[in-house]
Write a protein that holds these residues in place. Structure first.
Motif, PDB file in Angstrom:
ATOM      1  N   LYS A   2       0.795  -0.850   0.127  1.00  0.00           N
ATOM      2  CA  LYS A   2       0.560   0.002  -0.032  1.00  0.00           C
ATOM      3  C   LYS A   2       0.760   1.160  -0.431  1.00  0.00           C
ATOM      4  N   LYS A   3       0.252   2.573  -0.976  1.00  0.00           N
ATOM      5  CA  LYS A   3       1.629   3.853  -0.851  1.00  0.00           C
ATOM      6  C   LYS A   3       1.119   4.356  -0.086  1.00  0.00           C
ATOM      7  N   LYS A   4       1.828   5.425   0.753  1.00  0.00           N
ATOM      8  CA  LYS A   4       1.623   6.188   1.747  1.00  0.00           C
ATOM      9  C   LYS A   4       1.163   7.160   0.606  1.00  0.00           C
ATOM     10  N   MET A   5       0.706   8.383   1.625  1.00  0.00           N
ATOM     11  CA  MET A   5      -0.062   9.626   0.878  1.00  0.00           C
ATOM     12  C   MET A   5       0.821  10.553   1.314  1.00  0.00           C
ATOM     13  N   PHE A   6       0.730  11.428   0.790  1.00  0.00           N
ATOM     14  CA  PHE A   6       1.170  12.480   1.766  1.00  0.00           C
ATOM     15  C   PHE A   6       0.282  13.879   1.282  1.00  0.00           C
ATOM     16  N   LEU A   7      -0.694  14.161   1.655  1.00  0.00           N
ATOM     17  CA  LEU A   7      -1.832  15.238   1.204  1.00  0.00           C
ATOM     18  C   LEU A   7      -0.998  16.595   1.375  1.00  0.00           C
ATOM     19  N   LEU A   8      -0.984  16.912   0.099  1.00  0.00           N
ATOM     20  CA  LEU A   8      -1.018  18.836   0.571  1.00  0.00           C
ATOM     21  C   LEU A   8      -1.670  19.632  -0.229  1.00  0.00           C
ATOM     22  N   SER A   9      -1.734  20.506  -0.516  1.00  0.00           N
ATOM     23  CA  SER A   9      -2.833  21.959  -1.156  1.00  0.00           C
ATOM     24  C   SER A   9      -2.300  22.273  -2.298  1.00  0.00           C
ATOM     25  N   LEU A 133       8.752   8.818  -7.272  1.00  0.00           N
ATOM     26  CA  LEU A 133      10.396   8.924  -7.319  1.00  0.00           C
ATOM     27  C   LEU A 133      10.878   8.004  -8.216  1.00  0.00           C
ATOM     28  N   PRO A 134      12.054   8.134  -8.569  1.00  0.00           N
ATOM     29  CA  PRO A 134      12.529   6.230  -9.366  1.00  0.00           C
ATOM     30  C   PRO A 134      12.880   5.430  -7.752  1.00  0.00           C
ATOM     31  N   ASP A 135      12.760   4.318  -8.316  1.00  0.00           N
ATOM     32  CA  ASP A 135      13.033   3.021  -7.103  1.00  0.00           C
ATOM     33  C   ASP A 135      12.129   3.327  -6.098  1.00  0.00           C
ATOM     34  N   ASP A 136      10.923   3.981  -5.939  1.00  0.00           N
ATOM     35  CA  ASP A 136      10.255   4.400  -4.692  1.00  0.00           C
ATOM     36  C   ASP A 136       9.070   4.140  -5.238  1.00  0.00           C
ATOM     37  N   ASP A 137       8.589   3.190  -3.956  1.00  0.00           N
ATOM     38  CA  ASP A 137       6.487   2.908  -4.653  1.00  0.00           C
ATOM     39  C   ASP A 137       5.947   4.552  -3.919  1.00  0.00           C
ATOM     40  N   THR A 138       6.548   5.377  -3.019  1.00  0.00           N
ATOM     41  CA  THR A 138       5.644   6.083  -2.315  1.00  0.00           C
ATOM     42  C   THR A 138       5.777   6.972  -3.363  1.00  0.00           C
ATOM     43  N   GLU A 139       3.846   8.080  -3.313  1.00  0.00           N
ATOM     44  CA  GLU A 139       3.461   8.797  -4.106  1.00  0.00           C
ATOM     45  C   GLU A 139       3.089  10.137  -3.275  1.00  0.00           C
ATOM     46  N   TYR A 140       3.788  10.292  -3.304  1.00  0.00           N
ATOM     47  CA  TYR A 140       3.879  11.712  -2.907  1.00  0.00           C
ATOM     48  C   TYR A 140       2.774  13.158  -4.192  1.00  0.00           C
ATOM     49  N   LYS A 141       1.684  13.690  -2.917  1.00  0.00           N
ATOM     50  CA  LYS A 141       0.898  14.533  -3.304  1.00  0.00           C
ATOM     51  C   LYS A 141       1.603  15.682  -3.551  1.00  0.00           C
ATOM     52  N   ALA A 142       1.800  16.602  -4.858  1.00  0.00           N
ATOM     53  CA  ALA A 142       2.905  18.406  -4.448  1.00  0.00           C
ATOM     54  C   ALA A 142       1.784  19.006  -5.509  1.00  0.00           C
ATOM     55  N   LYS A 143       2.307  20.219  -4.738  1.00  0.00           N
ATOM     56  CA  LYS A 143       1.728  21.134  -4.445  1.00  0.00           C
ATOM     57  C   LYS A 143       2.552  22.877  -5.684  1.00  0.00           C
ATOM     58  N   LEU A 144       1.693  23.397  -5.730  1.00  0.00           N
ATOM     59  CA  LEU A 144       2.217  24.196  -7.263  1.00  0.00           C
ATOM     60  C   LEU A 144       2.849  25.823  -6.749  1.00  0.00           C
ATOM     61  N   VAL A 145       4.233  25.522  -6.892  1.00  0.00           N
ATOM     62  CA  VAL A 145       5.365  26.778  -6.525  1.00  0.00           C
ATOM     63  C   VAL A 145       4.853  27.494  -6.948  1.00  0.00           C
ATOM     64  N   GLY A 146       4.829  27.582  -8.182  1.00  0.00           N
ATOM     65  CA  GLY A 146       4.725  28.531  -9.384  1.00  0.00           C
ATOM     66  C   GLY A 146       4.498  28.306 -10.664  1.00  0.00           C
ATOM     67  N   ALA A 147       4.411  28.410 -11.836  1.00  0.00           N
ATOM     68  CA  ALA A 147       4.020  28.119 -13.067  1.00  0.00           C
ATOM     69  C   ALA A 147       4.177  29.532 -14.132  1.00  0.00           C
ATOM     70  N   ASP A 148       4.884  29.345 -15.619  1.00  0.00           N
ATOM     71  CA  ASP A 148       5.321  30.449 -16.157  1.00  0.00           C
ATOM     72  C   ASP A 148       4.952  29.931 -18.020  1.00  0.00           C
ATOM     73  N   GLU A 149       3.765  30.575 -18.390  1.00  0.00           N
ATOM     74  CA  GLU A 149       2.929  29.731 -19.301  1.00  0.00           C
ATOM     75  C   GLU A 149       4.018  30.091 -20.637  1.00  0.00           C
ATOM     76  N   LYS A 150       4.139  31.395 -20.671  1.00  0.00           N
ATOM     77  CA  LYS A 150       5.253  31.783 -22.056  1.00  0.00           C
ATOM     78  C   LYS A 150       6.423  31.555 -22.663  1.00  0.00           C
ATOM     79  N   THR A 151       6.713  30.448 -20.724  1.00  0.00           N
ATOM     80  CA  THR A 151       8.258  29.728 -21.459  1.00  0.00           C
ATOM     81  C   THR A 151       8.017  27.744 -21.263  1.00  0.00           C
ATOM     82  N   ASP A 152       6.629  27.965 -20.579  1.00  0.00           N
ATOM     83  CA  ASP A 152       5.777  26.875 -20.766  1.00  0.00           C
ATOM     84  C   ASP A 152       6.969  26.404 -19.626  1.00  0.00           C
TER      85      ASP A 152
END
Length: 469
Positions: A2-9, A133-152
């Protein structure tokens, strides 16, 4: 297991401003001819074994609403029944169906405490982001830090420590013919490495991003590789895999990566501020080509074809016909050079422009104003992407029309339900005329207590009224 879940906004506002220190690869590059290694098996296993630990798999999901109206008429058509011989279940006329869509991509760890860079198109408009992550069955929930559409480009973060951060190479030192490896998660098959060479450099006008300076490679970049790493034969990051040219969806030997220097600059600014603020020069530019070269002493540069009123360029005295040769210490040989360099500068930053006018080289120093076209429209009107009218947009409308241009409408949003379309120009809200994003923001705040808002748009040559609830 069973994968451990780290819930983040997923909310970007939940991420505080921070600093980031990048791991730098040795910049004293030595190249070797592999043909001198006769009698041995050539292998790059040792070069890529460490960087593989820095490339992650990203999976995203979002819920969309599909309109089912009209499907029952199609299924019950007598000709359809004749060929298939049975009835299909009835869909409620005018109804809709919610569906969860998942997609896969890749990312590159850029700090040991969990910052990851990827493509904006991998994580744009999604409800959740998961990282493996490579060689790791843990699934991490990520949060968005920032995005820039103009450079993708975008930065996400997971709560993890002691991760293997990639080493950044100086992408300006790349040469055509250099061996490169593309790492990522193509087609969802898991970690994969393909090899090739740098086919071309400084590719622009591809039509993918507003700021383009792509590395072109024949290393296989397939769906799912987006956001993954392009590394040199030392295993140092030279680019972020971004796109392919393909009619079939598979690799045809033409892939594009965003240079690591651009990626590092954008990532640093996103980590520190959560957004990208750009200085605005306020000119339309083109390359010096053909017969136009005969009119100038210099044979390359960025030719100014128009100057916007009230812009930094106008205040500095730049005019149509000036040929920009240098911006600060950056030599300018094309329009793309100038556009990309200005895109790296922030508002209120000083710049010195060297240019040719009437056969004479001149210099002017001034402070860049803010890019009013890059002011975030997020949250102004649910589901709308907006920008101020620029020179190109104004060329297609009457001179007396002012407003804010609609560049995107999200399906199922309030704006979509109200009837907004891409290309609409918001010219008024209630009794107020609209001339800029700043003014639109102010007027909407004054009307936010109302149960509905009347918005006037210019469409197909006439003004139309839309009601936003």
């Amino acid at each position: 297991m069973k994968k451990k879940m780290f819930l983040l906004s997923l909310c970007a506002s939940c991420v505080l401003a921070a600093n980031i220190n990048f791991k730098e690869a040795a910049q004293d590059i030595k190249r070797a001819d592999p043909s001198t290694q006769a009698g041995v098996v050539l292998s790059y296993h040792d070069a890529i074994k460490d960087v593989k630990k820095s490339v992650v798999n990203i999976s995203t999901s979002k819920t969309v609403t599909r309109n089912m109206a009209g499907f029952d008429d199609f299924f019950n058509d007598p000709y359809f029944k004749q060929f298939f011989g049975f009835d299909f279940p009835q869909q409620q006329r005018g109804g809709s169906k919610k569906e969860v869509i998942s997609s896969l991509g890749s990312g590159v760890i850029i700090s040991s405490d969990g910052y990851i860079i990827t493509n904006n198109h991998v994580i744009a408009d999604v409800d959740s982001i998961s990282v493996s992550l490579p060689d790791d069955d843990t699934e991490y929930k990520a949060k968005l830090v920032g995005a820039d559409e103009k450079t993708d480009l975008a930065v996400i973060k997971i709560e993890a420590k002691n991760l293997s951060a990639v080493s950044f190479a100086d992408s300006d030192k790349l040469m055509e013919g250099d061996m490169v490896f593309a790492l990522g998660n193509p087609f969802g098959v898991g970690s994969s490495v393909t090899s090739g060479i740098v086919s071309a450099l400084n590719k622009n006008n591809i039509g993918l991003n507003q700021y383009e300076n792509f590395i072109q490679t024949d290393a296989s970049i397939n769906p799912g590789n987006s956001g993954g790493a392009l590394v040199d034969s030392r295993g140092a990051l030279v680019g972020i895999n971004s796109a392919i040219l393909s009619r079939s969806g598979g690799n045809n030997g033409i892939g594009f990566a965003i240079p690591s220097n651009m990626a590092k600059d954008i990532a640093k600014r996103l980590v520190e501020k959560g957004k990208i603020e750009r200085g605005f020069l306020g000119v339309t530019i083109t390359n010096l080509e053909g017969e136009t070269k005969k009119a100038y002493s210099n044979q390359s540069g960025a030719l100014i074809t128009s100057v916007e009123k009230g812009s930094s360029a106008e205040s500095a005295g730049l005019k149509r016909g000036d040929l920009v040769l240098k911006a600060n210490e950056k030599n300018i040989t094309s329009a793309s050079d100038l556009k990309n360099y200005i895109g790296t500068l922030e508002p209120n930053q000083k710049i010195t422009i060297i240019y040719e006018r009437d056969g004479v080289s001149k210099s002017v120093s001034f402070v860049l104003k803010a890019d009013t076209q890059s002011i975030s429209s997020q949250g102004l009107i649910d589901g709308l992407e907006l920008k101020n009218l620029d020179t190109n947009a104004r060329a297609k409308i009457p001179a007396n029309i002012n407003g804010v241009l609609v560049t995107g409408v999200k399906e199922g949003s309030k704006a979509d339900n109200a009837g907004f379309e891409v290309g609409d120009i918001i010219i008024g809200v209630e009794q107020d005329e609209i001339k800029s994003l700043e003014q639109l923001s102010s007027v909407l705040k004054n009307n936010q207590a109302k149960s509905f808002t009347k918005i006037w748009v210019y469409r197909n040559g006439v003004a139309q009224l839309l009601v936003l609830r």
